[in-house]
Design a protein around this motif. Structure first.
Motif, mmCIF file in Angstrom:
data_model
loop_
_atom_site.group_PDB
_atom_site.id
_atom_site.type_symbol
_atom_site.label_atom_id
_atom_site.label_comp_id
_atom_site.label_asym_id
_atom_site.label_seq_id
_atom_site.Cartn_x
_atom_site.Cartn_y
_atom_site.Cartn_z
ATOM 1 N N UNK A 222 0.817 -1.206 0.000
ATOM 2 C CA UNK A 222 0.000 0.000 0.000
ATOM 3 C C UNK A 222 0.856 1.264 0.000
ATOM 4 N N UNK A 223 1.811 1.339 0.918
ATOM 5 C CA UNK A 223 2.522 2.595 1.121
ATOM 6 C C UNK A 223 3.671 2.819 0.147
ATOM 7 N N UNK A 224 4.257 1.756 -0.386
ATOM 8 C CA UNK A 224 5.297 1.926 -1.400
ATOM 9 C C UNK A 224 4.764 1.728 -2.817
ATOM 10 N N UNK A 225 3.557 1.169 -2.927
ATOM 11 C CA UNK A 225 2.967 0.926 -4.239
ATOM 12 C C UNK A 225 1.836 1.874 -4.565
ATOM 13 N N UNK A 226 0.735 1.781 -3.816
ATOM 14 C CA UNK A 226 -0.464 2.551 -4.165
ATOM 15 C C UNK A 226 -0.348 4.030 -3.840
ATOM 16 N N UNK A 227 0.234 4.393 -2.701
ATOM 17 C CA UNK A 227 0.358 5.806 -2.368
ATOM 18 C C UNK A 227 1.129 6.576 -3.435
ATOM 19 N N UNK A 228 2.336 6.115 -3.826
ATOM 20 C CA UNK A 228 3.051 6.846 -4.888
ATOM 21 C C UNK A 228 2.298 6.849 -6.216
ATOM 22 N N UNK A 229 1.631 5.750 -6.544
ATOM 23 C CA UNK A 229 0.891 5.707 -7.804
ATOM 24 C C UNK A 229 -0.276 6.694 -7.804
ATOM 25 N N UNK A 230 -0.951 6.840 -6.663
ATOM 26 C CA UNK A 230 -2.036 7.823 -6.587
ATOM 27 C C UNK A 230 -1.480 9.235 -6.648
ATOM 28 N N UNK A 231 -0.441 9.499 -5.858
ATOM 29 C CA UNK A 231 0.091 10.855 -5.755
ATOM 30 C C UNK A 231 0.745 11.323 -7.050
ATOM 31 N N UNK A 232 1.386 10.407 -7.774
ATOM 32 C CA UNK A 232 2.096 10.790 -9.000
ATOM 33 C C UNK A 232 1.343 10.325 -10.250
ATOM 34 N N UNK A 233 1.189 9.009 -10.411
ATOM 35 C CA UNK A 233 0.536 8.479 -11.605
ATOM 36 C C UNK A 233 -0.907 8.907 -11.734
ATOM 37 N N UNK A 234 -1.617 8.982 -10.612
ATOM 38 C CA UNK A 234 -3.025 9.352 -10.656
ATOM 39 C C UNK A 234 -3.243 10.742 -11.208
ATOM 40 N N UNK A 235 -2.432 11.689 -10.763
ATOM 41 C CA UNK A 235 -2.612 13.067 -11.218
ATOM 42 C C UNK A 235 -2.193 13.209 -12.678
ATOM 43 N N UNK A 236 -1.226 12.411 -13.122
ATOM 44 C CA UNK A 236 -0.817 12.442 -14.532
ATOM 45 C C UNK A 236 -1.956 11.939 -15.421
ATOM 46 N N UNK A 237 -2.540 10.797 -15.061
ATOM 47 C CA UNK A 237 -3.651 10.255 -15.837
ATOM 48 C C UNK A 237 -4.828 11.218 -15.848
ATOM 49 N N UNK A 238 -5.167 11.755 -14.680
ATOM 50 C CA UNK A 238 -6.293 12.692 -14.596
ATOM 51 C C UNK A 238 -6.070 13.909 -15.486
ATOM 52 N N UNK A 239 -4.842 14.427 -15.490
ATOM 53 C CA UNK A 239 -4.539 15.603 -16.304
ATOM 54 C C UNK A 239 -4.571 15.285 -17.797
ATOM 55 N N UNK A 240 -4.026 14.137 -18.171
ATOM 56 C CA UNK A 240 -3.957 13.765 -19.582
ATOM 57 C C UNK A 240 -5.336 13.581 -20.198
ATOM 58 N N UNK A 241 -6.240 12.940 -19.464
ATOM 59 C CA UNK A 241 -7.511 12.536 -20.046
ATOM 60 C C UNK A 241 -8.671 13.474 -19.736
ATOM 61 N N UNK A 242 -8.458 14.459 -18.882
ATOM 62 C CA UNK A 242 -9.548 15.380 -18.551
ATOM 63 C C UNK A 242 -9.621 16.554 -19.508
ATOM 64 N N UNK A 243 -8.536 16.777 -20.266
ATOM 65 C CA UNK A 243 -8.508 17.915 -21.162
ATOM 66 C C UNK A 243 -8.157 19.223 -20.483
ATOM 67 N N UNK A 244 -7.776 19.168 -19.210
ATOM 68 C CA UNK A 244 -7.440 20.395 -18.475
ATOM 69 C C UNK A 244 -5.951 20.706 -18.591
ATOM 70 N N UNK A 245 -5.472 20.847 -19.774
ATOM 71 C CA UNK A 245 -4.060 21.153 -19.958
ATOM 72 C C UNK A 245 -3.223 19.893 -19.871
ATOM 73 N N UNK A 246 -3.049 19.231 -21.006
ATOM 74 C CA UNK A 246 -2.328 17.961 -21.027
ATOM 75 C C UNK A 246 -0.882 18.119 -21.469
ATOM 76 N N UNK A 247 -0.409 19.361 -21.622
ATOM 77 C CA UNK A 247 0.989 19.560 -21.967
ATOM 78 C C UNK A 247 1.898 19.171 -20.814
ATOM 79 N N UNK A 248 3.162 18.911 -21.152
ATOM 80 C CA UNK A 248 4.117 18.447 -20.130
ATOM 81 C C UNK A 248 4.237 19.432 -18.980
ATOM 82 N N UNK A 249 4.323 20.713 -19.281
ATOM 83 C CA UNK A 249 4.494 21.709 -18.220
ATOM 84 C C UNK A 249 3.266 21.776 -17.319
ATOM 85 N N UNK A 250 2.073 21.649 -17.923
ATOM 86 C CA UNK A 250 0.843 21.681 -17.122
ATOM 87 C C UNK A 250 0.750 20.466 -16.206
#
Length: 301
Positions: A125-153
């Motif tokens: 949980x703490x070495x797998x899911x927490x980092x994936x939510x904090x980092x990977x989750x926000x990347x996926x959300x940004x990419x697919x929501x259309x709210x600025x999917x550029x690298x800097x955003x």
């Protein structure tokens, strides 16, 4: 198993209140804001300093990454085949790529395999899911929501996501010797509001009657999270020579229902929130059957 009882009570309360109680305007966005910006960072900041990396337990951690990136790859591919919208792909990658490895995982694994199994579940949980939510989750959300999917955003959103900041701070505090108990206790108490409030919010939005075009996505999402993901992790473990309780707990954590916070994040980024909440609610109910059944087939059962 009191944690599971709280989970179902809060979900049921949300469903009942949606149907029978007069609700204040904006209650769902308000609850979701607290969960993502206050409760989740507080919990991460309290727990991360206690994590100790053990290279012998790489398997349950990598299993979480396989679950997340496997979901992303699978639903991106299915999206092309079935002409799904980017929001649907992002919804399923997020909600079905992250598991409920703490609020369901901890009590279920402890009930099935005691304290020894629980210690492995905590690592996943703490070495797998927490980092994936904090980092990977926000990347996926940004990419697919259309709210600025550029690298800097995406980088800006990642660096300003409260859970990610809390994770980095927690790592630094851990290297510095740990957090003072006087500060850790109130952080944990704030973090404990995450589960009841998040499940209540999900209950307020829960719908079993999806639109016809969403039913296939629901089946695909739950098929990955409850069946294909644990099978993939099991295959990886067998190929790598992992066995015993480590294999069993790693597979069980991969098989947990979708993560509560991931559904809240999907709602905040408008990634088909109705689908996200239905996948979450149905996944929680089904996993109470699939987890014990799967456990019976695993080596350490």
């Amino acid at each position: 198993m009191s944690a599971l009882l709280i989970l179902f009570l809060c979900l049921a309360l949300g469903i009942l209140c949606r149907r029978y109680a007069p609700l204040p305007e904006g209650i769902v966005p308000g609850i979701n804001w607290w969960v993502l910006n206050i409760a989740l960072p507080a919990l991460v900041l309290a727990l991360v300093p206690h994590v100790r990396i053990d290279t012998r337990l790489w398997f349950p951690v990598v299993g979480m990454y396989v679950t997340f990136f496997g979901a992303w790859a699978l639903f991106a591919s299915l999206g092309k085949v079935f002409d799904w919208s980017p929001r649907r792909v992002g919804c399923l990658a997020l909600v079905c790529g992250l598991g409920n490895t703490s609020f369901m995982g901890y009590p279920l694994v402890e009930a099935l395999h005691g304290k020894e199994g629980l210690s492995i579940a905590v690592i996943a949980d703490q070495l797998g899911c927490f980092p994936m939510l904090a980092a990977g989750g926000i990347v996926v959300a940004s990419l697919y929501s259309g709210r600025g999917a550029g690298a800097s955003a995406i980088v800006r959103r990642l660096l300003t996501f409260p859970a990610f900041i809390a994770m980095l701070a927690g790592v630094a505090i851990g290297f510095a010797g740990g957090m003072p108990p006087a500060l850790e206790k109130p952080l944990l108490q704030i973090g404990q509001t995450l589960t009841p409030l998040a499940l209540f919010s999900v209950g307020l939005q829960f719908r079993l009657h999806l639109r016809r075009e969403q039913v296939g996505a629901l089946a695909a999402g739950l098929g990955w999270k409850l069946l294909l993901a644990p099978l993939a992790v099991f295959g990886m473990g067998i190929a790598a020579g992992v066995g015993g309780l480590t294999l069993t707990v790693g597979v069980l954590q991969a098989a947990m229902a979708p993560m509560i916070s991931a559904a809240i994040l999907a709602d905040q980024y408008d990634l088909e929130p109705r689908l996200a909440n239905t996948v979450l609610g149905a996944g929680i109910l089904l996993s109470l059957v699939t987890i014990p059944l799967g456990n019976m087939l695993l080596p350490a059962a």
